[in-house]
Scaffold this active site. Sequence first.
Site, mmCIF file in Angstrom:
data_model
loop_
_atom_site.group_PDB
_atom_site.id
_atom_site.type_symbol
_atom_site.label_atom_id
_atom_site.label_comp_id
_atom_site.label_asym_id
_atom_site.label_seq_id
_atom_site.Cartn_x
_atom_site.Cartn_y
_atom_site.Cartn_z
ATOM 1 N N ASP A 54 7.398 4.221 -10.827
ATOM 2 C CA ASP A 54 8.250 3.989 -9.665
ATOM 3 C C ASP A 54 9.733 3.976 -10.024
ATOM 4 O OD1 ASP A 54 8.185 3.995 -6.973
ATOM 5 O OD2 ASP A 54 6.783 2.339 -6.824
ATOM 6 N N GLY A 59 0.824 -1.214 0.000
ATOM 7 C CA GLY A 59 0.000 0.000 0.000
ATOM 8 C C GLY A 59 0.851 1.255 0.000
ATOM 9 N N LYS A 81 4.146 12.156 -3.196
ATOM 10 C CA LYS A 81 5.036 11.079 -2.743
ATOM 11 C C LYS A 81 6.005 11.683 -1.738
ATOM 12 C CE LYS A 81 8.236 7.710 -4.834
ATOM 13 N NZ LYS A 81 8.613 7.128 -6.139
ATOM 14 N N GLY A 136 2.665 3.699 1.390
ATOM 15 C CA GLY A 136 3.279 3.946 2.696
ATOM 16 C C GLY A 136 3.829 5.352 2.816
ATOM 17 N N ASP A 140 4.153 -4.772 -7.479
ATOM 18 C CA ASP A 140 3.547 -3.514 -7.033
ATOM 19 C C ASP A 140 4.108 -2.324 -7.811
ATOM 20 O OD1 ASP A 140 5.806 -4.506 -5.391
ATOM 21 O OD2 ASP A 140 5.769 -2.486 -4.553
ATOM 22 N N ASN A 141 5.134 -2.545 -8.594
ATOM 23 C CA ASN A 141 5.698 -1.465 -9.402
ATOM 24 C C ASN A 141 5.402 -1.659 -10.891
ATOM 25 O OD1 ASN A 141 6.750 -0.252 -7.118
ATOM 26 N ND2 ASN A 141 8.727 -1.269 -7.296
ATOM 27 N N ARG A 155 -2.044 -1.040 -9.969
ATOM 28 C CA ARG A 155 -0.872 -1.882 -10.183
ATOM 29 C C ARG A 155 -1.311 -3.344 -10.222
ATOM 30 N NH1 ARG A 155 3.052 1.297 -6.912
ATOM 31 N NH2 ARG A 155 1.948 3.216 -6.438
ATOM 32 N N ARG A 213 3.260 13.469 -8.393
ATOM 33 C CA ARG A 213 3.360 12.533 -9.511
ATOM 34 C C ARG A 213 2.031 12.448 -10.253
ATOM 35 N NH1 ARG A 213 5.697 6.660 -8.304
ATOM 36 N NH2 ARG A 213 3.732 6.250 -7.274
HETATM 37 P P1 AMP Z 1 8.988 0.963 -3.432
HETATM 38 O O1 AMP Z 1 10.217 0.152 -3.242
HETATM 39 O O2 AMP Z 1 9.232 2.453 -3.478
HETATM 40 O O3 AMP Z 1 8.181 0.502 -4.587
HETATM 41 O O4 AMP Z 1 8.106 0.760 -2.117
HETATM 42 C C1 AMP Z 1 7.683 -0.495 -1.653
HETATM 43 C C2 AMP Z 1 6.744 -0.310 -0.494
HETATM 44 O O5 AMP Z 1 7.401 0.337 0.601
HETATM 45 C C3 AMP Z 1 5.524 0.537 -0.792
HETATM 46 O O6 AMP Z 1 4.444 0.010 -0.060
HETATM 47 C C4 AMP Z 1 5.924 1.892 -0.272
HETATM 48 O O7 AMP Z 1 4.806 2.687 0.058
HETATM 49 C C5 AMP Z 1 6.727 1.535 0.956
HETATM 50 N N1 AMP Z 1 7.714 2.564 1.321
HETATM 51 C C6 AMP Z 1 8.851 2.892 0.656
HETATM 52 N N2 AMP Z 1 9.513 3.867 1.296
HETATM 53 C C7 AMP Z 1 8.783 4.191 2.381
HETATM 54 C C8 AMP Z 1 8.927 5.130 3.464
HETATM 55 N N3 AMP Z 1 9.975 5.951 3.533
HETATM 56 N N4 AMP Z 1 7.965 5.162 4.410
HETATM 57 C C9 AMP Z 1 6.908 4.337 4.339
HETATM 58 N N5 AMP Z 1 6.715 3.430 3.383
HETATM 59 C C10 AMP Z 1 7.629 3.347 2.405
HETATM 60 MG MG MG Z 2 6.587 1.069 -5.442
#
Ligand code: AMP
Ligand code: MG
Length: 505
Positions: A261, A89, A112, A91, A251-252, A182, A175
């Site tokens: 992403d 989700g 973001k 985050g 998820d990406n 996704r 963004r």
């Molecule tokens: P990503 O690797 O950017 O595709 O993120 C994978 C997951 O980690 C997603 O659910 C993001 O929302 C969460 N996420 C990445 N960075 C953070 C952060 N700094 N704080 C909270 N959630 C994060």
């Molecule tokens: Mg992502």
Amino acid sequence: MPITAIPFDNTYARDLAGFYEPCQPATVREPTLLFFNRGLAEELRLGLADHDATALAAMFSGNALPAGAQPIAQAYAGHQFGHFNPQLGDGRALLIGEVVDRDGRRRDIALKGSGRTPFSRRGDGKAAVGPMLREVLVGEAMHALGIPTTRALAVVSTGEPVYRERTLPGAILTRIAASHLRVGTFQFFAEHTTPQQVRQLADYAIARHFPELAGTEDRYLGFLRAVAERQAALIAQWLHVGFIHGVMNTDNMGIPGETIDYGPCAFMEAYDPHAVFSSIDERGRYAYQAQPSIARWNLARLAETLLPLIAENDGQAIELATEVLDAFPARHRHYWLAGLRAKLGLLGEVASGDSVDTALGESWLDLLHAQQVDFTLAWRRLADAAEGNEAPLRALFAAQPGLDRWLQRWRERCAAEAAGPASISGQGAAAARAGRMRRANPWLIPRNHRVEEALAAASDTGDLAPFKQLLNALRRPYDEDPANARYAEPAPGGFMASFQTFCGT
Ligand code: AMP
Ligand code: MG
């Protein structure tokens, strides 16, 4: 003048209750506008032409959301490096609303780095200046290259620190996406809810992205096929510019077929099908050449979520979905070959057979690989060779005989085309071919050393000049402008060998 009116029309929030959590962005201390994409704002008809940087920073930091904004954190799951995580989700992102652009396309506006959400797990919900400006540079470069992508509308620094391996200046990116649906969105609802809810999500995705399928009898199978088709085309485009996404987790991977992403992505320089830059991709799961088969793997995960919708009988649903998945490599090959022909300057009108052109392209790539030739420059210099100017191309190759043999084959193939029915011959044909090739082979890509240089200046000293210059250059990737020559040169020796990208952005 604060921004009060944005013509939001928030279908996701309205139609998909239960698929997200309402959530407000965190208030930030000192929002400062670092980047604003005026052209994109106009495309989106946001009506922001008269607003100053202070008002824009207030809005794009989330401090002052205009009326009609409805910030939500979307739920999704995902396979990360092959391991299923049922609960990811948004985050650190929030969808604040949707608008319909001047071409009638619905677009998401999302923040973001806007703070913690119910999906943050142990994360801080924040983002840093460097990685957000990186998303601007790479995303805008992809857009200018003609590759479907999410885009950056704004970046605001927050005036607050973000704690990573070191303390970094915080930032929020705005963004724009065709949607943030996704593969992982489908996985979340397949995992946690009923087929009825997956159907609701699929119907939403069909109405939004593939309206031609709405109401058709086998629309869920058609939906799978349509998503696969866009990925087949997208990844062919990635390969033709040397792009490595770096973290193709489910998820990406976006349902609309946009690149989404920008984490540890990078462009390769010397051609290497095994190239991988992400520090966490130790086994090369997401290496350059692995991307088509990973896309197929991800599509199989999407297919699994759709099985109950595809047919009542499980065996039959599997059979139908498998047909689509099995067709994927050939569909990808189809787009790849079309792109290859354009890069080679071939019109593809001569009955030379797909296998002949594929072999021609592959032996060219083998040659680049064996001699570690810069991928982008080699293609671009091949356009010069099409006009009889071979010296710049030859200068890229340490050994000439292999190149000589290949050029001979390529010229024969071009000549076969020139001899065809609708041909123009001689100099005119050569110039036309070179011109076509220059429109298919970019002169500029976001070279990693230039990106890093620009981000370091912005993040470490607050100097945005290198970022702006690089961004301006990347907006015209096919124009060989001597003023931008420094951005066309490969990295100094050794840089790429040790270059790594990081995920925890
Ligand atoms: P990503 O690797 O950017 O595709 O993120 C994978 C997951 O980690 C997603 O659910 C993001 O929302 C969460 N996420 C990445 N960075 C953070 C952060 N700094 N704080 C909270 N959630 C994060
Ligand atoms: Mg992502």
